[in-house]
Design a protein around this motif. Structure first.
Motif, short mmCIF file in Angstrom:
data_model
loop_
_atom_site.label_atom_id
_atom_site.label_comp_id
_atom_site.label_asym_id
_atom_site.label_seq_id
_atom_site.Cartn_x
_atom_site.Cartn_y
_atom_site.Cartn_z
N GLU A 112 -1.79 44.72 48.88
CA GLU A 112 -1.55 44.44 47.47
C GLU A 112 -0.13 43.91 47.25
O GLU A 112 0.08 42.95 46.49
CB GLU A 112 -1.76 45.70 46.64
N GLN A 113 0.84 44.51 47.91
CA GLN A 113 2.22 44.06 47.78
C GLN A 113 2.41 42.64 48.31
O GLN A 113 3.13 41.84 47.71
CB GLN A 113 3.15 45.02 48.52
N LEU A 114 1.73 42.33 49.42
CA LEU A 114 1.90 41.01 50.03
C LEU A 114 1.40 39.91 49.10
O LEU A 114 2.09 38.90 48.88
CB LEU A 114 1.14 40.95 51.36
N VAL A 115 0.20 40.09 48.53
CA VAL A 115 -0.35 39.06 47.64
C VAL A 115 0.46 38.98 46.35
O VAL A 115 0.69 37.89 45.81
CB VAL A 115 -1.84 39.33 47.35
N THR A 116 0.91 40.13 45.86
CA THR A 116 1.77 40.14 44.68
C THR A 116 3.05 39.36 44.94
O THR A 116 3.49 38.55 44.11
CB THR A 116 2.11 41.59 44.28
N TYR A 117 3.65 39.60 46.08
CA TYR A 117 4.88 38.90 46.46
C TYR A 117 4.65 37.40 46.53
O TYR A 117 5.48 36.61 46.06
CB TYR A 117 5.37 39.42 47.81
N ALA A 118 3.50 36.99 47.08
CA ALA A 118 3.18 35.56 47.17
C ALA A 118 3.12 34.93 45.79
O ALA A 118 3.59 33.81 45.58
CB ALA A 118 1.86 35.36 47.92
N GLY A 119 2.54 35.65 44.83
CA GLY A 119 2.47 35.12 43.46
C GLY A 119 3.82 35.06 42.79
O GLY A 119 4.17 34.05 42.14
N GLY A 131 -3.30 40.71 37.62
CA GLY A 131 -4.74 40.53 37.40
C GLY A 131 -5.39 39.75 38.52
O GLY A 131 -6.49 40.11 38.99
N ARG A 132 -4.72 38.69 38.96
CA ARG A 132 -5.29 37.86 40.03
C ARG A 132 -5.35 38.60 41.36
O ARG A 132 -6.29 38.42 42.14
CB ARG A 132 -4.48 36.57 40.18
N VAL A 133 -4.34 39.42 41.64
CA VAL A 133 -4.35 40.19 42.88
C VAL A 133 -5.57 41.08 42.94
O VAL A 133 -6.28 41.13 43.97
CB VAL A 133 -3.05 41.03 43.01
N GLN A 134 -5.86 41.78 41.86
CA GLN A 134 -7.03 42.67 41.85
C GLN A 134 -8.33 41.87 42.01
O GLN A 134 -9.24 42.29 42.73
CB GLN A 134 -7.06 43.48 40.55
N ASP A 135 -8.40 40.71 41.36
CA ASP A 135 -9.59 39.85 41.49
C ASP A 135 -9.79 39.41 42.93
O ASP A 135 -10.91 39.45 43.46
CB ASP A 135 -9.45 38.62 40.59
N LEU A 136 -8.71 38.98 43.59
CA LEU A 136 -8.79 38.49 44.96
C LEU A 136 -9.14 39.61 45.94
O LEU A 136 -9.95 39.41 46.84
CB LEU A 136 -7.47 37.82 45.36
N ALA A 162 -4.25 36.85 54.11
CA ALA A 162 -3.48 35.60 54.14
C ALA A 162 -4.15 34.55 53.25
O ALA A 162 -3.47 33.78 52.56
CB ALA A 162 -3.36 35.08 55.57
N LEU A 163 -5.48 34.54 53.23
CA LEU A 163 -6.21 33.62 52.36
C LEU A 163 -5.96 33.98 50.89
O LEU A 163 -5.76 33.08 50.05
CB LEU A 163 -7.70 33.67 52.67
N ALA A 164 -5.95 35.26 50.58
CA ALA A 164 -5.66 35.68 49.21
C ALA A 164 -4.27 35.19 48.78
O ALA A 164 -4.08 34.74 47.65
CB ALA A 164 -5.75 37.21 49.11
N SER A 165 -3.31 35.28 49.69
CA SER A 165 -1.95 34.82 49.38
C SER A 165 -1.91 33.31 49.15
O SER A 165 -1.09 32.82 48.37
CB SER A 165 -1.01 35.20 50.53
N ALA A 166 -2.79 32.59 49.82
CA ALA A 166 -2.85 31.13 49.65
C ALA A 166 -3.53 30.74 48.35
O ALA A 166 -3.29 29.64 47.82
CB ALA A 166 -3.57 30.49 50.83
N LEU A 167 -4.37 31.64 47.81
CA LEU A 167 -5.16 31.33 46.62
C LEU A 167 -4.51 31.79 45.31
O LEU A 167 -4.89 31.32 44.24
CB LEU A 167 -6.54 32.00 46.72
N ILE A 168 -3.54 32.68 45.39
CA ILE A 168 -3.03 33.38 44.21
C ILE A 168 -2.56 32.44 43.10
O ILE A 168 -2.70 32.73 41.91
CB ILE A 168 -1.89 34.36 44.62
#
Length: 268
Positions: A112-119, A131-136, A162-168
């Motif tokens: 969760e932290q990683l995808v949040t950081y990417a956004g 919101g997007r992190v939870q969706d992904l 890693a894909l979630a981080s690319a989509l955020i």
């Protein structure tokens, strides 16, 4: 393969940027005496699901790395929706979501932290990111592991986060190098559904893969690369002709060996 260094030449003119998600013109790269990419020209239409296939060492990863700003080319140009990747890297990278080969992540963060950081790194609003992190995480079946450190993820889970981080940031072009490697069949099906929906909504996807059947079923366009050059490119039907994509690939690339000399392997 020739040991002569790739030389800049007059590439064919690029198509209009509104019709092309990625335009590659004369990209070339050498490492020592080895020419990895030898003046590739390629157009990826907007709204396409584009497969990039080739044998190991064909230059696929090097080409994608140069086209997305991860590796500086010796020659050539890459345009993302008309924006030059190397002249305007910040503008171009806002349009890109990238899953590179051998992805390295900040694996001491939780998923969760990683995808949040990417956004947040993209300058997005924190509430939108949340919101997007939870969706992904839900879509990629990672919600139950949101609080687990990425270093403790399996190879398939690491690929998905890693894909979630690319989509955020909802990019206009996704460039995915072997996105299904180490991913279980159920997760792979979910990812395919996500990517198909993304393309149907106007996004564009480039996928590098060794799995011909996957590319044939999933992609509408394909390019076959070997020895740093494009051997064939077009719609999947145009490239495969009357046979399968795998048969056409083997025909173009060559090098198929036989079992001659393995008589000792037979049991009768």
């Amino acid at each position: 393969m020739s040991s002569q260094p790739p030389q800049p030449s007059e590439p064919p003119p690029a198509r209009q940027p509104e019709a092309v998600a990625l335009s590659i013109r004369g990209l070339a790269k050498r490492f020592g005496s080895k020419i990895a990419v030898n003046g590739i020209n390629l157009d990826v239409p907007t709204g396409s699901f584009y497969g990039l296939v080739g044998p190991n060492g064909a230059g696929k990863t090097t080409t994608l790395s140069m086209a997305t700003g991860l590796l500086r080319p010796d020659f050539g140009q890459a345009l993302v929706h008309g924006v030059d990747v190397w002249k305007n890297p910040l503008q171009a990278k806002k349009l890109l979501g990238i899953l590179p080969d051998g992805v390295r992540l900040f694996d001491r963060l939780t998923g969760e932290q990683l995808v949040t950081y990417a956004g947040l790194l993209r300058g997005m609003d924190r509430d939108v990111v949340s919101g997007r992190v939870q969706d992904l995480l839900r879509a990629l079946d990672l919600a139950g592991d949101a609080g687990t450190l990425v270093v403790d993820y399996s190879a398939g889970m690491t690929k998905k986060i890693a894909l979630a981080s690319a989509l955020i940031h909802a990019p206009r072009l996704l460039v995915l190098d072997e996105p299904f490697e180490s991913v279980d069949p159920v997760s792979a099906a979910n990812i395919r559904d996500i990517l198909k929906s993304y393309v149907n909504s106007g996004g564009s996807v480039i996928v590098s893969s060794h799995v011909m059947d996957l590319v044939q079923r999933m992609c509408d366009h394909v390019a076959v690369i070997a020895a740093g050059t494009v051997l064939a490119a077009g719609t999947v039907d145009e490239v495969r002709g009357n046979g399968s994509l795998e048969d056409r690939f083997v025909e173009l690339v060559g090098g198929r060996s036989t079992a001659e000399g393995l008589s000792w392997l037979r049991n009768s």
